[in-house]
Design an enzyme around this catalytic site. Structure first.
Site, PDB file in Angstrom:
ATOM      1  N   LYS A 117     -14.346 -10.121  20.014  1.00  0.00           N
ATOM      2  CA  LYS A 117     -14.761  -9.903  18.681  1.00  0.00           C
ATOM      3  C   LYS A 117     -13.712  -9.909  17.554  1.00  0.00           C
ATOM      4  O   LYS A 117     -12.558  -9.671  17.702  1.00  0.00           O
ATOM      5  CB  LYS A 117     -15.168  -8.489  18.617  1.00  0.00           C
ATOM      6  CG  LYS A 117     -15.802  -8.092  17.469  1.00  0.00           C
ATOM      7  CD  LYS A 117     -16.195  -6.638  17.623  1.00  0.00           C
ATOM      8  CE  LYS A 117     -16.942  -5.986  16.491  1.00  0.00           C
ATOM      9  NZ  LYS A 117     -17.424  -4.335  16.508  1.00  0.00           N
ATOM     10  N   HIS A 119     -13.909  -9.237  14.299  1.00  0.00           N
ATOM     11  CA  HIS A 119     -13.972  -8.310  13.035  1.00  0.00           C
ATOM     12  C   HIS A 119     -13.974  -7.148  13.717  1.00  0.00           C
ATOM     13  O   HIS A 119     -13.961  -6.586  14.828  1.00  0.00           O
ATOM     14  CB  HIS A 119     -15.286  -8.675  12.317  1.00  0.00           C
ATOM     15  CG  HIS A 119     -16.480  -8.649  13.206  1.00  0.00           C
ATOM     16  ND1 HIS A 119     -17.022  -9.615  13.916  1.00  0.00           N
ATOM     17  CD2 HIS A 119     -17.363  -7.348  12.953  1.00  0.00           C
ATOM     18  CE1 HIS A 119     -18.225  -9.094  14.568  1.00  0.00           C
ATOM     19  NE2 HIS A 119     -18.299  -7.710  13.987  1.00  0.00           N
TER      20      HIS A 119
END
Length: 237
Positions: A117, A119
């Site tokens: 991921k 963010h």
């Protein structure tokens, strides 16, 4: 399943739940290796509350039994490789905390993302931080061992210490021979991982357990086909 009395009660209960729930089925199934197996175990079908409770209880009791033996495994985190391992590890942490809150009340879980991921909190790992922690991997089966090696690499990259693997079923099945000759002695994927990494690879049930639990309780033809398959493909380790 009267003959399942030869198994520990929690193993017999798990075997019965797997059969009754259609998770363990008998017939003719083509595996990735091309072999035709007389049985198939699909952990992806443990999606109802009663079946999830059955498998998490069996995982938890396997670990408790191991830790009451002469060769205990100390661990801080249960790690579930995406995707099937995620509910297995998280539900087993919950069950261990219920069965032995004094020992496992603060036990943690973690799992990986297939893709990092980029963010929010970011990263590949969800759940407890792995750095400096003893990590036990919980998953459904070991086939070729590729997914488990990927999990080990991710855990070690995060600074975790892998202390073992726990799966639901050990097929006790030898790896295919490189030249395609299935008559040659070959190790199992689990045996190879034990040798390669030097830590235990545990299972709730083995093929021997399944056959022993079915004798006298299931179709004699099913048992015969399982015994023939074991004789043909049993690993050398």
């Amino acid at each position: 399943m009267s003959s399942a009395n030869t198994l520990a009660p929690f193993k017999a209960e798990f075997l019965k739940s797997a059969i009754d729930g259609g998770v363990l089925t008998f017939g003719s199934f083509e595996l990735k290796s091309g072999r035709i197996s007389p049985y198939f175990f699909n952990a992806g079908l443990f999606y109802t509350a009663d079946l999830l409770r059955a498998i998490s209880t069996a995982y938890a009791k396997t670990l408790i039994e191991t830790n009451n033996s002469a060769s205990p495994i100390e661990f801080d985190i249960l790690f579930g490789p995406a995707y099937k391992g995620i509910p297995l590890a998280t539900s087993t942490v919950d069950k261990l905390g219920e069965l032995d809150p004094a020992k496992y009340g603060q036990l943690c879980y973690a799992f990986d993302r297939k893709e990092a991921k980029d963010h929010g909190e970011g990263g590949n790992i969800v759940g407890a931080p792995l750095k400096g922690k003893r990590v036990l991997i919980v998953d459904d089966v070991v086939t070729a061992g590729t997914a488990k090696r990927e999990a080990i690499t991710k855990i070690r990259k995060e600074g975790g210490i892998v202390v073992g693997i726990l799966v639901a079923v050990d097929r006790m099945e030898k790896l295919p021979s490189p030249d395609g000759d299935d008559s040659k002695p070959m190790p199992s994927a689990i045996g190879e991982m034990r040798k390669e990494f030097g830590f235990p690879v545990l299972s709730i049930l083995t093929l021997d357990d399944i056959i022993g639990g079915l004798v006298g309780a299931n179709s004699a033809e099913d048992v015969k086909r399982l015994e023939e398959y074991r004789a043909k493909y049993k690993a050398s380790d």
